[in-house]
Design a protein around this motif. Structure first.
Motif, PDB file in Angstrom:
ATOM      1  N   ALA A 352     -19.521  -2.166  48.902  1.00 31.76           N
ATOM      2  CA  ALA A 352     -18.922  -1.172  49.794  1.00 31.76           C
ATOM      3  C   ALA A 352     -17.610  -1.682  50.380  1.00 31.76           C
ATOM      4  CB  ALA A 352     -19.901  -0.807  50.915  1.00 31.76           C
ATOM      5  N   ASP A 353     -16.947  -2.616  49.687  1.00 32.84           N
ATOM      6  CA  ASP A 353     -15.656  -3.173  50.126  1.00 32.84           C
ATOM      7  C   ASP A 353     -15.772  -3.925  51.448  1.00 32.84           C
ATOM      8  OD1 ASP A 353     -14.340  -2.087  47.910  1.00 32.84           O
ATOM      9  OD2 ASP A 353     -14.110  -0.162  48.931  1.00 32.84           O
ATOM     10  N   GLY A 354     -16.933  -4.484  51.716  1.00 32.54           N
ATOM     11  CA  GLY A 354     -17.126  -5.283  52.927  1.00 32.54           C
ATOM     12  C   GLY A 354     -17.070  -6.765  52.610  1.00 32.54           C
ATOM     13  N   ARG A 355     -17.317  -7.567  53.632  1.00 30.33           N
ATOM     14  CA  ARG A 355     -17.251  -9.021  53.459  1.00 30.33           C
ATOM     15  C   ARG A 355     -18.305  -9.684  54.331  1.00 30.33           C
ATOM     16  NH1 ARG A 355     -12.217 -13.088  54.969  1.00 30.33           N
ATOM     17  NH2 ARG A 355     -13.033 -14.925  53.915  1.00 30.33           N
ATOM     18  N   LEU A 356     -18.971 -10.694  53.768  1.00 29.28           N
ATOM     19  CA  LEU A 356     -19.995 -11.445  54.484  1.00 29.28           C
ATOM     20  C   LEU A 356     -19.507 -12.878  54.663  1.00 29.28           C
ATOM     21  CD1 LEU A 356     -22.968 -11.094  55.523  1.00 29.28           C
ATOM     22  CD2 LEU A 356     -23.680 -12.170  53.388  1.00 29.28           C
ATOM     23  N   THR A 357     -19.510 -13.361  55.906  1.00 27.76           N
ATOM     24  CA  THR A 357     -19.066 -14.730  56.185  1.00 27.76           C
ATOM     25  C   THR A 357     -20.068 -15.409  57.116  1.00 27.76           C
ATOM     26  OG1 THR A 357     -17.701 -13.973  58.054  1.00 27.76           O
ATOM     27  CG2 THR A 357     -16.623 -14.178  55.906  1.00 27.76           C
ATOM     28  N   PHE A 358     -19.990 -16.745  57.151  1.00 33.61           N
ATOM     29  CA  PHE A 358     -20.931 -17.546  57.931  1.00 33.61           C
ATOM     30  C   PHE A 358     -20.166 -18.543  58.783  1.00 33.61           C
ATOM     31  CE2 PHE A 358     -22.521 -16.526  53.733  1.00 33.61           C
ATOM     32  CZ  PHE A 358     -23.713 -15.870  54.007  1.00 33.61           C
ATOM     33  N   ASP A 359     -20.730 -18.828  59.953  1.00 34.52           N
ATOM     34  CA  ASP A 359     -20.112 -19.800  60.845  1.00 34.52           C
ATOM     35  C   ASP A 359     -21.214 -20.434  61.685  1.00 34.52           C
ATOM     36  OD1 ASP A 359     -18.219 -21.308  62.142  1.00 34.52           O
ATOM     37  OD2 ASP A 359     -17.785 -19.778  63.642  1.00 34.52           O
ATOM     38  N   THR A 360     -21.087 -21.723  61.940  1.00 36.36           N
ATOM     39  CA  THR A 360     -22.049 -22.413  62.797  1.00 36.36           C
ATOM     40  C   THR A 360     -21.351 -23.530  63.542  1.00 36.36           C
ATOM     41  OG1 THR A 360     -24.144 -23.637  62.836  1.00 36.36           O
ATOM     42  CG2 THR A 360     -22.733 -23.966  60.920  1.00 36.36           C
ATOM     43  N   ASP A 361     -21.760 -23.741  64.782  1.00 31.35           N
ATOM     44  CA  ASP A 361     -21.162 -24.807  65.585  1.00 31.35           C
ATOM     45  C   ASP A 361     -22.201 -25.850  65.994  1.00 31.35           C
ATOM     46  OD1 ASP A 361     -22.687 -23.452  67.408  1.00 31.35           O
ATOM     47  OD2 ASP A 361     -21.025 -22.833  68.696  1.00 31.35           O
ATOM     48  N   GLY A 362     -23.341 -25.832  65.322  1.00 27.84           N
ATOM     49  CA  GLY A 362     -24.403 -26.770  65.653  1.00 27.84           C
ATOM     50  C   GLY A 362     -25.399 -26.223  66.647  1.00 27.84           C
ATOM     51  N   GLU A 363     -24.995 -25.237  67.447  1.00 26.80           N
ATOM     52  CA  GLU A 363     -25.891 -24.638  68.426  1.00 26.80           C
ATOM     53  C   GLU A 363     -26.200 -23.181  68.100  1.00 26.80           C
ATOM     54  OE1 GLU A 363     -24.218 -25.071  72.261  1.00 26.80           O
ATOM     55  OE2 GLU A 363     -24.310 -27.275  72.262  1.00 26.80           O
ATOM     56  N   ARG A 364     -25.218 -22.462  67.578  1.00 27.87           N
ATOM     57  CA  ARG A 364     -25.397 -21.059  67.242  1.00 27.87           C
ATOM     58  C   ARG A 364     -24.938 -20.827  65.806  1.00 27.87           C
ATOM     59  NH1 ARG A 364     -28.342 -18.468  71.032  1.00 27.87           N
ATOM     60  NH2 ARG A 364     -27.298 -16.489  70.593  1.00 27.87           N
ATOM     61  N   THR A 365     -25.648 -19.965  65.112  1.00 28.66           N
ATOM     62  CA  THR A 365     -25.255 -19.545  63.769  1.00 28.66           C
ATOM     63  C   THR A 365     -24.829 -18.091  63.835  1.00 28.66           C
ATOM     64  OG1 THR A 365     -26.782 -21.091  62.693  1.00 28.66           O
ATOM     65  CG2 THR A 365     -26.021 -19.209  61.399  1.00 28.66           C
ATOM     66  N   VAL A 366     -23.659 -17.803  63.295  1.00 31.29           N
ATOM     67  CA  VAL A 366     -23.118 -16.445  63.318  1.00 31.29           C
ATOM     68  C   VAL A 366     -22.890 -15.997  61.876  1.00 31.29           C
ATOM     69  CG1 VAL A 366     -21.274 -14.934  64.134  1.00 31.29           C
ATOM     70  CG2 VAL A 366     -21.969 -16.912  65.518  1.00 31.29           C
ATOM     71  N   VAL A 367     -23.530 -14.890  61.512  1.00 33.06           N
ATOM     72  CA  VAL A 367     -23.297 -14.262  60.215  1.00 33.06           C
ATOM     73  C   VAL A 367     -22.550 -12.965  60.479  1.00 33.06           C
ATOM     74  CG1 VAL A 367     -24.328 -13.384  58.100  1.00 33.06           C
ATOM     75  CG2 VAL A 367     -25.418 -15.272  59.323  1.00 33.06           C
ATOM     76  N   ARG A 368     -21.369 -12.822  59.866  1.00 33.61           N
ATOM     77  CA  ARG A 368     -20.512 -11.654  60.103  1.00 33.61           C
ATOM     78  C   ARG A 368     -20.507 -10.742  58.881  1.00 33.61           C
ATOM     79  NH1 ARG A 368     -17.766 -15.729  62.813  1.00 33.61           N
ATOM     80  NH2 ARG A 368     -17.148 -15.219  64.957  1.00 33.61           N
ATOM     81  N   LEU A 369     -20.720  -9.464  59.151  1.00 37.00           N
ATOM     82  CA  LEU A 369     -20.613  -8.429  58.139  1.00 37.00           C
ATOM     83  C   LEU A 369     -19.457  -7.523  58.546  1.00 37.00           C
ATOM     84  CD1 LEU A 369     -21.889  -7.251  55.571  1.00 37.00           C
ATOM     85  CD2 LEU A 369     -23.326  -5.834  57.047  1.00 37.00           C
ATOM     86  N   ALA A 370     -18.378  -7.524  57.770  1.00 39.07           N
ATOM     87  CA  ALA A 370     -17.159  -6.802  58.141  1.00 39.07           C
ATOM     88  C   ALA A 370     -16.921  -5.638  57.188  1.00 39.07           C
ATOM     89  CB  ALA A 370     -15.963  -7.735  58.138  1.00 39.07           C
ATOM     90  N   HIS A 371     -16.605  -4.464  57.770  1.00 35.96           N
ATOM     91  CA  HIS A 371     -16.273  -3.274  56.995  1.00 35.96           C
ATOM     92  C   HIS A 371     -15.072  -2.582  57.642  1.00 35.96           C
ATOM     93  CE1 HIS A 371     -19.582  -2.869  54.065  1.00 35.96           C
ATOM     94  NE2 HIS A 371     -20.312  -3.483  54.978  1.00 35.96           N
ATOM     95  N   ASP A 372     -14.397  -1.754  56.860  1.00 35.78           N
ATOM     96  CA  ASP A 372     -13.285  -0.979  57.405  1.00 35.78           C
ATOM     97  C   ASP A 372     -13.793  -0.007  58.463  1.00 35.78           C
ATOM     98  OD1 ASP A 372     -11.388  -2.186  55.805  1.00 35.78           O
ATOM     99  OD2 ASP A 372     -11.578  -0.710  54.202  1.00 35.78           O
ATOM    100  N   ARG A 373     -13.021   0.079  59.563  1.00 38.28           N
ATOM    101  CA  ARG A 373     -13.395   1.013  60.628  1.00 38.28           C
ATOM    102  C   ARG A 373     -13.088   2.441  60.198  1.00 38.28           C
ATOM    103  NH1 ARG A 373     -10.592   3.428  64.615  1.00 38.28           N
ATOM    104  NH2 ARG A 373      -8.722   2.195  64.167  1.00 38.28           N
ATOM    105  N   ALA A 374     -13.965   3.354  60.577  1.00 31.39           N
ATOM    106  CA  ALA A 374     -13.763   4.782  60.329  1.00 31.39           C
ATOM    107  C   ALA A 374     -13.566   5.496  61.663  1.00 31.39           C
ATOM    108  CB  ALA A 374     -14.965   5.377  59.584  1.00 31.39           C
ATOM    109  N   GLU A 375     -12.749   6.526  61.659  1.00 30.79           N
ATOM    110  CA  GLU A 375     -12.568   7.319  62.862  1.00 30.79           C
ATOM    111  C   GLU A 375     -13.840   8.098  63.167  1.00 30.79           C
ATOM    112  OE1 GLU A 375     -10.108   7.303  64.954  1.00 30.79           O
ATOM    113  OE2 GLU A 375      -9.020   5.810  63.773  1.00 30.79           O
ATOM    114  N   PRO A 376     -14.224   8.201  64.435  1.00 29.92           N
ATOM    115  CA  PRO A 376     -15.434   8.955  64.780  1.00 29.92           C
ATOM    116  C   PRO A 376     -15.287  10.419  64.402  1.00 29.92           C
ATOM    117  CG  PRO A 376     -14.673   7.613  66.627  1.00 29.92           C
ATOM    118  CD  PRO A 376     -13.583   7.602  65.617  1.00 29.92           C
ATOM    119  N   PRO A 377     -16.385  11.070  64.034  1.00 32.21           N
ATOM    120  CA  PRO A 377     -16.328  12.519  63.816  1.00 32.21           C
ATOM    121  C   PRO A 377     -15.863  13.225  65.089  1.00 32.21           C
ATOM    122  CG  PRO A 377     -18.411  11.606  63.045  1.00 32.21           C
ATOM    123  CD  PRO A 377     -17.723  10.520  63.814  1.00 32.21           C
TER     124      PRO A 377
END
Length: 391
Positions: A352-377
């Motif tokens: 769906a043209d999105g992107r999955l990335t990972f980040d960790t600092d030893g205390e917290r793990t962050v998984v990011r799912l990014a997609h293009d923003r759509a204008e609200p109906p």
């Protein structure tokens, strides 16, 4: 003709594709470097006849203009060689493009020599002759590089279609067998667990859990294959709050003792498809299974892209698995990841043209799912409040 081209393709793959040994990799790198250098050298060699009018005073403006055109084409060939080396084309395809470039030079060069011999002008080449030959050869070489690029893309498209067909067959067979075998194992393990006591009952429960895991593999494989099939399907406008809420509700029953909180705007929308809910459910399930006791799902608009973040306080995704998922490391028998959940999320996101990335600092793990923003109906444009909730 098609049979001959197929044999040439197979020969190129055998000769220049990287293999498991150091010698094979070295041969692959040398072949790629040589192919790209050949294209660049073509441009360098043809610069001289193309700039000949600039070396002789008193040339007409049209000759200088043609010289400039030829020199620009030659510089383009030099740049094409460098870009090809860094491109995503495989080495066999890079060699294929270089061969097309060579054919453009040899065929047209032979014709020009034959014409020169016919006119008896090979011994008295004028500036105009040099410019004409340089212009024609440079444009022919550039045109054949373009033909080579299209030919390489054609070959790759045929390879992908063939691989996709094999993947579809393999996927159907595996899913069918896994699902049927898992159903039998689940039923038999439930029966054993109800009729046995003590350690044998515990063993039956373990068998039941593993059987369910095998059944889930079939389902996740199906999701991944469907994601590949949806790559050409237009995305739809989805409400992030609704998608996240449904995803969390789907795994909430397995989150006993885990605090799952949401901080998602109600009126945040993305371009994706319905399977993004499956991707988020896999991320939340992974956080529940491998994370700590506190999981938070957040979403925000970042310059036209919507970031949905699954944050947990667990030990994080192992570095080897992150490297495999991000493409920085190859899958091997020793390095293959611990499951399909994150692969499902990545496949769905990319479809769906999105992107999955990972980040960790030893205390917290962050998984990011990014997609293009759509204008609200239009009917939803009045509601823009954040609604933190907790499970």
């Amino acid at each position: 003709m098609s049979g001959l081209l197929s044999r040439v393709d197979r020969a190129l793959v055998r000769m220049f594709e990287a293999g498991p040994t150091d010698g094979s990799r070295r041969r692959e790198r040398l072949a790629r470097f040589g192919a790209c250098i050949a294209i660049s050298v073509t441009g360098v060699g043809l610069v001289i006849p193309n700039v000949a009018p600039y070396l002789v005073p008193g040339q007409p403006a049209v000759g200088l203009g043609l010289a400039a055109l030829g020199a620009a084409v030659c510089l383009g060939l030099v740049a094409a060689g460098a870009l090809l080396y860094r491109s995503g084309f495989s080495t066999p395809n890079a060699v294929r493009i270089a061969v097309w470039n060579f054919l453009g030079l040899v065929v047209l060069g032979a014709v020009l020599l034959a014409h020169g011999a016919y006119r008896g002008a090979l011994g008295t080449v004028t500036t105009a002759d040099a410019l004409a030959a340089g212009n024609v050869l440079a444009i022919s070489a550039a045109a054949h590089v373009i033909i080579g690029v299209h030919d390489a893309r054609r070959v790759r498209a045929e390879q992908l279609a063939h691989e996709r067909e094999k993947l579809a067959v393999l996927s159907r067979v595996l899913r069918h067998n896994l699902r049927n075998d898992a159903t039998v194992l689940i039923g038999q393990s439930e029966r054993l667990a109800s009729e046995l006591d003590g350690s044998l009952a515990d063993t039956a429960e373990t068998l039941h859990g593993r059987s369910r895991a095998v059944g889930d593999l079939a389902t996740k494989t199906k999701v991944m294959v469907e994601a590949l099939d949806r790559r050409s399907t237009p995305n739809a406008r989805l409400n992030v709050h609704d998608v996240v809420t449904d995803a969390v509700d789907g795994v909430r029953e397995d989150a006993d003792g885990v605090d799952v909180s949401l901080d998602v705007p109600r009126n945040l929308w993305i371009w994706a498809d319905d399977s993004v809910e499956t991707a988020l459910a896999e991320l939340v399930e992974n956080a529940v299974e491998h994370g700590g006791s506190d999981i938070r799902i957040e979403a925000s608009d970042d310059d036209g892209r919507v970031d949905v973040r699954v944050v947990d306080d667990g030990p994080g995704i192992p570095a080897d698995e992150r490297a495999i998922l991000s493409g920085d490391a190859e899958i091997t028998q020793l390095k293959h990841g611990s499951g399909l959940g994150l692969w499902v999320a990545r496949s769905v996101a990319e479809a769906a043209d999105g992107r999955l990335t990972f980040d960790t600092d030893g205390e917290r793990t962050v998984v990011r799912l990014a997609h293009d923003r759509a204008e609200p109906p239009v009917e939803a444009s009045g509601d823009t409040t954040f609604t933190p909730t907790a499970a």
